[in-house]
Design an enzyme around this catalytic site. Sequence first.
Site, mmCIF file in Angstrom:
data_model
loop_
_atom_site.group_PDB
_atom_site.id
_atom_site.type_symbol
_atom_site.label_atom_id
_atom_site.label_comp_id
_atom_site.label_asym_id
_atom_site.label_seq_id
_atom_site.Cartn_x
_atom_site.Cartn_y
_atom_site.Cartn_z
ATOM 1 N N GLU A 198 0.925 -1.108 0.170
ATOM 2 C CA GLU A 198 0.176 0.039 0.201
ATOM 3 C C GLU A 198 1.015 1.353 0.126
ATOM 4 O O GLU A 198 0.820 2.186 0.968
ATOM 5 C CB GLU A 198 -0.880 -0.031 1.187
ATOM 6 N N GLU A 238 -6.511 -7.572 -0.722
ATOM 7 C CA GLU A 238 -6.828 -7.738 0.902
ATOM 8 C C GLU A 238 -8.440 -6.920 0.788
ATOM 9 O O GLU A 238 -8.825 -6.097 0.290
ATOM 10 C CB GLU A 238 -6.368 -6.451 1.470
HETATM 11 C C1 GAL Z 1 -4.178 -2.462 5.023
HETATM 12 C C2 GAL Z 1 -2.693 -3.002 5.197
HETATM 13 C C3 GAL Z 1 -2.696 -4.295 5.829
HETATM 14 C C4 GAL Z 1 -3.684 -4.057 7.263
HETATM 15 C C5 GAL Z 1 -4.892 -3.843 6.838
HETATM 16 C C6 GAL Z 1 -6.018 -3.863 7.724
HETATM 17 O O1 GAL Z 1 -4.137 -1.024 4.682
HETATM 18 O O2 GAL Z 1 -2.270 -3.256 4.049
HETATM 19 O O3 GAL Z 1 -1.269 -4.447 6.314
HETATM 20 O O4 GAL Z 1 -3.032 -3.199 7.848
HETATM 21 O O5 GAL Z 1 -4.964 -2.725 5.922
HETATM 22 O O6 GAL Z 1 -7.241 -3.255 7.502
#
Ligand code: GAL
Length: 666
Positions: free
Chosen positions: A152, A309
Amino acid sequence: MKTNRMPTPGLSLGCDYNPEQWSPDVWREDAALMREAGVDLVAVNIFGWSNLEPAPGQYHFDDLDEVVELMHANGIRVNLGTGTSSPPPWLTTLHPEVLPAAADGTLRYPGGRQAWCPSSAVFRDRAYALVRQVAERYGDHPAVALWHVSNELGCHNALCYCEESAEAFRSWLRRRYGKIETLNEAWGTSFWSQRYGDWAEVNPPRLALSLRNPAQIVDFHRFSSDELLDYYRGEAEILRGHSTVPVTTNFMVTAHIRNLDYWSWAPEMDLIANDHYLDHRLGDPVAELSFAADLTRGLAQGRPWMLMEQAAGAVNWQPHNVTKAPGELIRNTLTHVARGADSICFFQWRASAQGAEKFHSALLPHAGTDTVAWREVLKLSATLDRIEEVAGTTVESDVALLFSWESWWSAEGEARPSQAVEYLDQVHAAHRALRELGVTVDVVSPEADLSGYRLVVVPCLYMVGDLAAVRIADYVQGGGHLLVTFFSGIVDERDRIRLGGYPGAFRDVLGVTAEEFVPLKPGDLLNMTNGGTGSLWSERLRTTTASPVVSYVDGPLPGTAALTRNEFGGGVAWYLATSPDPRSMREIMRNVTVNADISRTGPESNGSVEAVRRSGENGSYLFVINHGTEAVEYPVTGFDLVTGEPVESLLRVEGGGVSVVREERA
Ligand code: GAL
């Protein structure tokens, strides 16, 4: 996009896996449970730096080797992180100059994550050294299916105002403008005595006593996005030198992150990957999910993409962290798949026992496998298996919605007609109305080729360049339909007003001119001739060649048009000069779509039902996702891959249910 090779065939199910947080006996249990859950792709080494390189130049790969081998032995492919997203404490101790600075010049300390300045030469040097080690070691490992650069990029550190960033900003400006005089013109520095005589006088837009120069702010956003993309390029080049595996990084196409212009990033990725979390701070989180998925597909130029994610349940970073009800995970996931995702991954595999994210959900919760959450994961996995044949198909749409990060940055400047007008709200309102009508939308760049669309929607596109303005006008001239909403076409790329009446860039094509904005105070409503209300905005608007369709009946401008329609060349252009209530917005959109002969994919609803079609060489698939509590029926014939039942002319989807129908060809 360079290649668009998905990491695995079919629809992959994956997750971030952070074995650093656990002991090796847990790793073996994890591998067995991953197999049970059908996980076939794991992102590892995302935050690995301090373990891989515990002291400068001393690399320890034993643990990562073991994890990669373990995954390989279990048939699980690896989405291998370069490990550079957070510098280890020794680096920020030895070189505090890598730390980023906020707009007021104060440092941001380590202790969280991503504490590095995107322009830092020292950071780049050390991070690229690590990437070289990782790439050499695993570049041709058979388990590695994808490279995951950093994590990110720009989530926390996109805008750095330190002296090294200032120097990099100056170099970027020199490349953009060549001469200091050109910069003075572009930024309008005659205003408030800001004229620069030398590049050395120019700084990032650090916090000031009064309003800052808006053109300088927009350029700083452009620079900051380019700077991180340049950093990405450096890592990608190293990886490509050692490996033929596709390279990408996880985008953040989501409501609360806006600092990266992904239209310029997308062409440099081997495939498009996005992170998306439901945002319960928004009025309609699921509508935003659909919008983000459509925009991610736009970045992938319509081709399949990856959800890198999402959360299995609650996140831990909103004020109130709402979990997912049974069934919701499948509905959310299928919304992404319907809109083009061929890979579904989660943050993260096993819920952390320590650290800042210990209350974040995961595929495997703290309570283990005898849980509702785990059973939901197994159900999702089985559903993805059943619909696997949709992989590789694409979404078709007759409607394009233009979206621009530059416009977002500039429309929300410090001094504007109304602080209540927020870019994304206006974009979401237009997208939501189309979604409620059962119309599928492609979200594309203002400079995209529009020729394949029957309707183009332009919400609140405050900043528009000449190229986009000409393309949009040509598109209508050539027979296209266009809907523009207020606060569009106001400035050029320098944030300079397009003079002669608003909306400058679109005056001719829309056949209107406004001499003054008349924004409303929050809560004030204008009654309109269509029985609805307008809020936030109105304009002292005159039609030139357009016809008024809806007007105000009260307020400061009774009788003035709120919605106009103009025939221009072979096409039609509508202008909406207020923010209508949601029902009127849907009626206006109905009118516009019917006029443009747009076909619907699904039933009309208040947003509780969505239907999207994916199709390919072997057929087409209708996804129907019922977020509501009542059953819905929709005419379609085929075979429901989710239930395994044939569908004879009418599909019934129960409240909370999902269907994916392989349609019978006529
Ligand atoms: C994203 C990140 C992950 C984790 C996740 C939690 O921003 O890439 O590492 O922190 O959010 O929601």
